[in-house]
Write an enzyme that holds these catalytic residues in place. Structure first.
Site, mmCIF file in Angstrom:
data_model
loop_
_atom_site.group_PDB
_atom_site.id
_atom_site.type_symbol
_atom_site.label_atom_id
_atom_site.label_comp_id
_atom_site.label_asym_id
_atom_site.label_seq_id
_atom_site.Cartn_x
_atom_site.Cartn_y
_atom_site.Cartn_z
ATOM 1 N N HIS A 163 -4.166 -4.794 0.788
ATOM 2 C CA HIS A 163 -4.503 -4.696 2.215
ATOM 3 C C HIS A 163 -3.453 -5.482 2.980
ATOM 4 O O HIS A 163 -3.139 -6.628 2.626
ATOM 5 C CB HIS A 163 -5.896 -5.286 2.477
ATOM 6 C CG HIS A 163 -6.165 -5.576 3.919
ATOM 7 N ND1 HIS A 163 -6.117 -4.605 4.897
ATOM 8 C CD2 HIS A 163 -6.453 -6.733 4.566
ATOM 9 C CE1 HIS A 163 -6.385 -5.154 6.073
ATOM 10 N NE2 HIS A 163 -6.588 -6.450 5.899
ATOM 11 N N HIS A 208 -6.409 -2.916 12.919
ATOM 12 C CA HIS A 208 -6.442 -4.008 11.937
ATOM 13 C C HIS A 208 -5.346 -3.878 10.871
ATOM 14 O O HIS A 208 -4.564 -4.804 10.684
ATOM 15 C CB HIS A 208 -7.829 -4.074 11.276
ATOM 16 C CG HIS A 208 -7.996 -5.204 10.326
ATOM 17 N ND1 HIS A 208 -9.121 -5.972 10.246
ATOM 18 C CD2 HIS A 208 -7.157 -5.727 9.388
ATOM 19 C CE1 HIS A 208 -8.973 -6.907 9.337
ATOM 20 N NE2 HIS A 208 -7.786 -6.770 8.793
ATOM 21 N N GLU A 228 9.669 12.982 3.498
ATOM 22 C CA GLU A 228 9.089 12.521 2.232
ATOM 23 C C GLU A 228 7.571 12.322 2.272
ATOM 24 O O GLU A 228 6.932 12.225 1.226
ATOM 25 C CB GLU A 228 9.728 11.175 1.834
ATOM 26 C CG GLU A 228 11.157 11.294 1.371
ATOM 27 C CD GLU A 228 11.264 11.897 -0.027
ATOM 28 O OE1 GLU A 228 10.769 11.262 -0.970
ATOM 29 O OE2 GLU A 228 11.799 13.007 -0.155
ATOM 30 N N HIS A 277 -1.397 -5.926 7.166
ATOM 31 C CA HIS A 277 -1.450 -5.652 8.595
ATOM 32 C C HIS A 277 -0.154 -4.966 9.033
ATOM 33 O O HIS A 277 0.593 -5.505 9.856
ATOM 34 C CB HIS A 277 -1.697 -6.952 9.372
ATOM 35 C CG HIS A 277 -3.003 -7.614 9.030
ATOM 36 N ND1 HIS A 277 -3.330 -8.881 9.457
ATOM 37 C CD2 HIS A 277 -4.069 -7.172 8.317
ATOM 38 C CE1 HIS A 277 -4.557 -9.192 9.010
ATOM 39 N NE2 HIS A 277 -5.014 -8.167 8.304
ATOM 40 N N GLU A 327 -12.134 -10.267 1.976
ATOM 41 C CA GLU A 327 -12.248 -8.803 1.869
ATOM 42 C C GLU A 327 -12.567 -8.363 0.437
ATOM 43 O O GLU A 327 -12.377 -7.197 0.090
ATOM 44 C CB GLU A 327 -10.952 -8.117 2.350
ATOM 45 C CG GLU A 327 -10.500 -8.458 3.749
ATOM 46 C CD GLU A 327 -11.474 -8.053 4.870
ATOM 47 O OE1 GLU A 327 -12.545 -7.494 4.571
ATOM 48 O OE2 GLU A 327 -11.148 -8.320 6.039
HETATM 49 P P1 13P Z 1 -8.384 -13.449 3.832
HETATM 50 O O1 13P Z 1 -7.537 -14.635 4.202
HETATM 51 O O2 13P Z 1 -9.825 -13.801 3.607
HETATM 52 O O3 13P Z 1 -7.790 -12.680 2.673
HETATM 53 O O4 13P Z 1 -8.404 -12.460 5.085
HETATM 54 C C1 13P Z 1 -7.213 -11.932 5.600
HETATM 55 C C2 13P Z 1 -7.413 -10.596 6.210
HETATM 56 O O5 13P Z 1 -6.465 -9.853 6.322
HETATM 57 C C3 13P Z 1 -8.756 -10.194 6.673
HETATM 58 O O6 13P Z 1 -8.831 -8.814 6.876
HETATM 59 ZN ZN ZN Z 2 -6.865 -7.946 7.360
#
Ligand code: 13P
Ligand code: ZN
Length: 271
Positions: free
Chosen positions: A139, A210, A169, A141, A116
């Site tokens: 980033h 995602h 908050e 999940h 990413e």
């Molecule tokens: P990477 O292992 O390449 O960082 O990818 C993980 C991910 O969350 C893809 O969106």
């Molecule tokens: Zn991801």
């Protein structure tokens, strides 16, 4: 030269990645982080003239030329970073032409930065235009944020308003709201461009089905934004299938914003 394993920035990164794993957000290799390091802080630990190898980038990163980043490796598990930072993380400097990265430390097993990276680097470019002090992109999940993108409209105003209504908050932490992208293929420059476009006006961008991107001047700020959204999404998921008897009204959201001196995104409140 000091031992890099004692560097505060490295310890901080290891700690936050381990924490996010324990939050249950970063299964397997899920999630990635990039953090702009100051040249003088890196120079205490690494010889900046010693390039281990050169890694090509898939897009023109010349707007970031000369900047040094610590970046999670692609395919690496957050769970493993604490025990083996030099395998799971890398420190890279963007080359002058923006087409290559100088590897200064890490990716010991021949690894490379996260898939990413376009979304991270393009986000850094957008956020730096907004705030020269910006440094961190995370980033992850986040479980309930992902869940919410299945059952809630992805329209940004509606999505933001629901989050604001879930905890008092929220308005104070992200008065600027959250950007939302529909499902897209990840790991390429297209999603990077779309994310960076949103990042011109938001510090947080949700990727439907995602995860989420959060940004900030430091790790606390970027993580704090994400955990606040995730908490609100968790409450939404807990209450959405039950009759709602009372919530936070728009008038109350306005009172909150005024009391804390923040400006809600224009047009998002019905007051
Ligand atoms: P990477 O292992 O390449 O960082 O990818 C993980 C991910 O969350 C893809 O969106
Ligand atoms: Zn991801």
């Amino acid at each position: 030269m000091k031992d890099i394993l004692t560097a505060p920035f490295l310890k901080e990164v290891c700690k936050i990645l381990d924490n996010m794993y324990r939050m249950g957000w970063d299964e397997r290799n899920g999630g990635n982080l990039s953090y702009i390091l100051k040249e003088e802080e890196v120079a205490e630990y690494l010889d900046l003239n010693q390039v281990i190898r050169v890694i090509p980038t898939i897009f023109d990163a010349s707007a970031l030329a000369g900047k040094i980043f610590i970046v999670t490796g692609t395919g690496k598990y957050f769970r493993n970073v604490m025990d083996a930072p030099a395998t799971n993380l890398g420190i890279v400097r963007v080359g002058k032409d923006g087409k290559n990265l100088d590897l200064l430390w890490g990716y010991d097993d021949g690894g490379r930065p996260t898939s990413e990276l376009p979304a991270h680097f393009r986000t850094h470019i957008s956020r730096l235009e907004n705030d020269p002090e910006h440094r961190v992109v995370i980033h992850t999940h986040a479980t309930n944020v992902i869940a919410m993108t299945f059952v809630h409209s992805l329209e940004e105003r509606a999505f933001t308003r629901t989050l604001w209504q879930m905890c008092t908050e929220c308005m104070v932490v992200f008065p600027d709201g959250v950007g939302v992208l529909p499902w897209m293929l990840c790991g390429n420059d297209e999603i990077g461009i779309a994310t960076a476009e949103k990042m011109k006006e938001f510090r947080l961008v949700v990727w439907a089905q995602h995860g989420i991107f959060g940004t900030g001047r430091d790790i606390d700020e970027a993580f704090g934004l994400i955990e606040t959204v995730e908490k609100a999404a968790e409450i939404y998921i807990k209450v959405m299938h039950m009759p709602i008897l009372q919530s936070i009204t728009d008038e109350e959201l306005k009172i909150l914003a005024d009391a804390f001196g923040v400006t809600p995104r224009a047009g998002y409140l019905n007051v």
